[in-house]
Write a protein that holds these residues in place. Sequence first.
Motif, PDB file in Angstrom:
ATOM      1  N   UNK A 181      -2.930  16.192 -11.076  1.00 14.19           N
ATOM      2  CA  UNK A 181      -2.025  16.809 -10.248  1.00 14.19           C
ATOM      3  C   UNK A 181      -2.230  17.102  -9.105  1.00 14.19           C
ATOM      4  N   UNK A 182      -3.482  17.745  -8.842  1.00  9.93           N
ATOM      5  CA  UNK A 182      -3.750  18.629  -7.618  1.00  9.93           C
ATOM      6  C   UNK A 182      -4.269  18.019  -6.692  1.00  9.93           C
ATOM      7  N   UNK A 183      -4.489  16.092  -6.802  1.00  8.67           N
ATOM      8  CA  UNK A 183      -5.170  15.163  -6.134  1.00  8.67           C
ATOM      9  C   UNK A 183      -4.878  14.987  -4.579  1.00  8.67           C
ATOM     10  N   UNK A 184      -5.491  14.853  -3.147  1.00 13.66           N
ATOM     11  CA  UNK A 184      -4.593  15.082  -2.715  1.00 13.66           C
ATOM     12  C   UNK A 184      -5.709  13.388  -2.062  1.00 13.66           C
ATOM     13  N   UNK A 185      -4.480  12.687  -1.361  1.00 15.91           N
ATOM     14  CA  UNK A 185      -5.143  11.866  -1.129  1.00 15.91           C
ATOM     15  C   UNK A 185      -3.513  10.840  -0.307  1.00 15.91           C
ATOM     16  N   UNK A 186      -3.878  10.393   1.224  1.00 15.11           N
ATOM     17  CA  UNK A 186      -2.453   9.553   1.766  1.00 15.11           C
ATOM     18  C   UNK A 186      -1.322   8.752   0.494  1.00 15.11           C
ATOM     19  N   UNK A 187      -2.050   7.950   0.084  1.00 17.85           N
ATOM     20  CA  UNK A 187      -1.950   6.977  -0.768  1.00 17.85           C
ATOM     21  C   UNK A 187      -1.970   6.368  -2.126  1.00 17.85           C
ATOM     22  N   UNK A 188      -1.703   7.558  -2.080  1.00 21.70           N
ATOM     23  CA  UNK A 188      -2.447   8.795  -3.758  1.00 21.70           C
ATOM     24  C   UNK A 188      -0.857   8.717  -4.715  1.00 21.70           C
ATOM     25  N   UNK A 189      -0.477   8.644  -5.766  1.00 22.41           N
ATOM     26  CA  UNK A 189       0.609   8.966  -6.471  1.00 22.41           C
ATOM     27  C   UNK A 189       0.071   8.729  -7.896  1.00 22.41           C
ATOM     28  N   UNK A 190       0.642  10.478  -9.101  1.00 20.72           N
ATOM     29  CA  UNK A 190       0.457  10.098 -10.054  1.00 20.72           C
ATOM     30  C   UNK A 190       1.622  10.572 -11.206  1.00 20.72           C
ATOM     31  N   UNK A 191       1.910  10.074 -12.471  1.00 16.17           N
ATOM     32  CA  UNK A 191       3.060  10.461 -12.477  1.00 16.17           C
ATOM     33  C   UNK A 191       2.746  10.861 -14.271  1.00 16.17           C
ATOM     34  N   UNK A 192       3.619  11.622 -14.843  1.00 18.33           N
ATOM     35  CA  UNK A 192       2.881  12.227 -16.461  1.00 18.33           C
ATOM     36  C   UNK A 192       4.161  11.064 -17.130  1.00 18.33           C
TER      37      UNK A 192
END
Length: 500
Positions: A181-192
Amino acid sequence: MYFTSTRGQVEKLTAAQAIARGIAPDGGLFVPAAIPSVDEQFIAGLSSLSYQERATTILQLFLTDYMKDELKSCVAGAYGNGKFSDPAVAPVVKIDKGVFVLELWHGPTSAFKDMALQLLPRLLTCALKKIGEQTEIVILVATSGDTGKAALEGFKDVEQTKVMVFYPEEGVSRIQRLQMVTQEGKNLKVFAVQGNFDDAQTGVKRIFNDSTFNSELAANGFKLSSANSINWGRLVPQIVYYFSAYADLVNSQQIAQGDNVNFVVPTGNFGNILAGFYAKQMGLPIKKLICASNSNNVLTDFLMTGVYNRNRRFYKTYSPSMDILISSNLERLLYHVTEQDAKQVGRWLEELNTTGEYKIGDNHLAALKEVFPAGWVDDAQTTVTIGRVFKKYGYALDPHTAVAWQVADAYRGQTGDTTPTIIVSTASPFKFNETVLSALAGAGSFAEQSGFAVLQQLSQLINKPVPPALAALEHKAIRHTMVCQKQDMPTVVKTTLQIK
């Protein structure tokens, strides 16, 4: 070399085509049409090579449409430039006479998934150029903890890709969640996802197999691919470290060239141990591949009885990366064990989908038992093993490696097998610091302390530095807060891609 589907309904593809697609359109997994074989001279030649050189040599056997210079460049980018804290990349540590640990967690996310997911983005980028693919590739990832962070780190800001990671909301460790959930990057999304890993993995597979959904994505300039071990480009790098570990033992004169070894692998989705199976089929002198499970022991039961039954209680354990009841990569093993009987494999998988179980014949079971002894360990045994091994050897195990250690002990005790044994260690003990510290110092040793104070306390106790990337999480901002229900995953994908 060409690749075909375990379901048998897809034309043969090149390695680049298979890696770009990720999963076969008939719902199967890509496998090599023929497994390459190597001789003792080939294996002996690996001993004088670096890990990077070994990787290039092995990959060339499978990725025959990649030029050697392309593979060398991919490998150098994955394992060079200080990305791995140990110059050996995947060092083998002697613990006792005939007992060794293969440490696969010296990469940027402190877990074995880095061994493949530092390389896969480079293989994929190269593949897209080879096949002339112009559309944007959408990488969907279901994770039980480690794959998600490793994929995010590997694909961060990689051109022509978007990455969406789905993890079980309550099914990962605190450190694993923070890493994602702290990951940087303009092409990334994270979902629980409100559910367990199997819910997330099933949701991703359904999206891949929905032809209407995929057509809609294509009309908007997107194609799906995968960073899970269902993608051949995720699996093939893992074959390398089995050969590399063997070469290291020969180099250190712990074994002689040609001697058999056993590997013990903590196993959830079956990808890691399947890579060992491919190494054995190629000719590496592996006697047994010992499958180690936690309380979610569906694989152990299957390898002992021939019945795969996911209709059972799901346990949240101290080894969450193994909290899986549907092991995707087992499909590849079934395909090979049945001598490429794609129709039979398809029937079994359909039975799993409709009834929750399938049963293989006695002949197939006998073939599996010859290679894959199996055992399982509950959380209580895991904790005891962590404490016992540290007290005796001064070596700290993470919970997954502790499961493998205890299963290895039980196997040797039951069989008397004295074959040199390599325990595959899949994560740093710091990644599961609370469980490890509790096992070593008692449950009350860190009451009311923050997770980062626990990291420091564990560091002092085992006399090892906290991996810098884990220590840095304390000051990183939370960037991903979305939660979804499993049935809403397709909508989440479309919304993220701004498809109405």
